[in-house]
Scaffold this motif. Structure first.
Motif: not given
Length: 128
Positions: A19-21, A29-30, A57-62
């Motif tokens: 996911g980070a990549v 896809p992240a 990463l979590y806050k931005k994507n999920l």
């Protein structure tokens, strides 16, 4: 720690790395990998889950999706474009398997419909 928890932590770490990549590389896809990490960490370790849900990463994507607020159009389009490109590769590679192409085309159509109409669209506040 039992074997199931160890496997879930390992799978969560793999999802987190991919996911980070995927957050940086356009073709990967992240979103699905980060969902996998969130699920695995939630089922295996409260500490890892708490840590993961506090990351940028979590806050931005999920975060908005998990809270039921949906995704903004930019995130939806990123997911749809990535899946379309990857499915196109599979479609072309199945040039001799018509049934495979039909199945892949149906999955693609349902994917697009789901992201357009099934996932709420969240408005992003205008920046001042």
């Amino acid at each position: 720690m039992n074997v199931k928890k160890v496997l879930l932590v390992a799978l969560g770490c793999v999802g987190l790395v991919l996911g980070a990549v995927g957050a940086v590389v356009p073709l990967l896809p992240a979103f699905p990998f980060l969902m996998l990490a969130a699920f695995c960490f939630a089922k295996s370790s409260e500490r890892l889950h708490t840590w993961f849900t506090s990351t940028k990463l979590y806050k931005k994507n999920l975060e908005s999706y998990v809270r039921g607020q949906g995704m903004d159009w930019a995130a939806k389009i990123r997911v749809m474009v990535t899946v379309t490109m990857l499915m196109s590769i599979g479609f072309v590679m199945m040039h001799q398997v018509r049934v495979g192409q039909i199945v892949l085309a149906c999955v693609w159509v349902f994917h697009i419909l789901y992201f357009c109409f099934g996932v709420k669209t969240r408005r992003v506040p205008a920046e001042a």
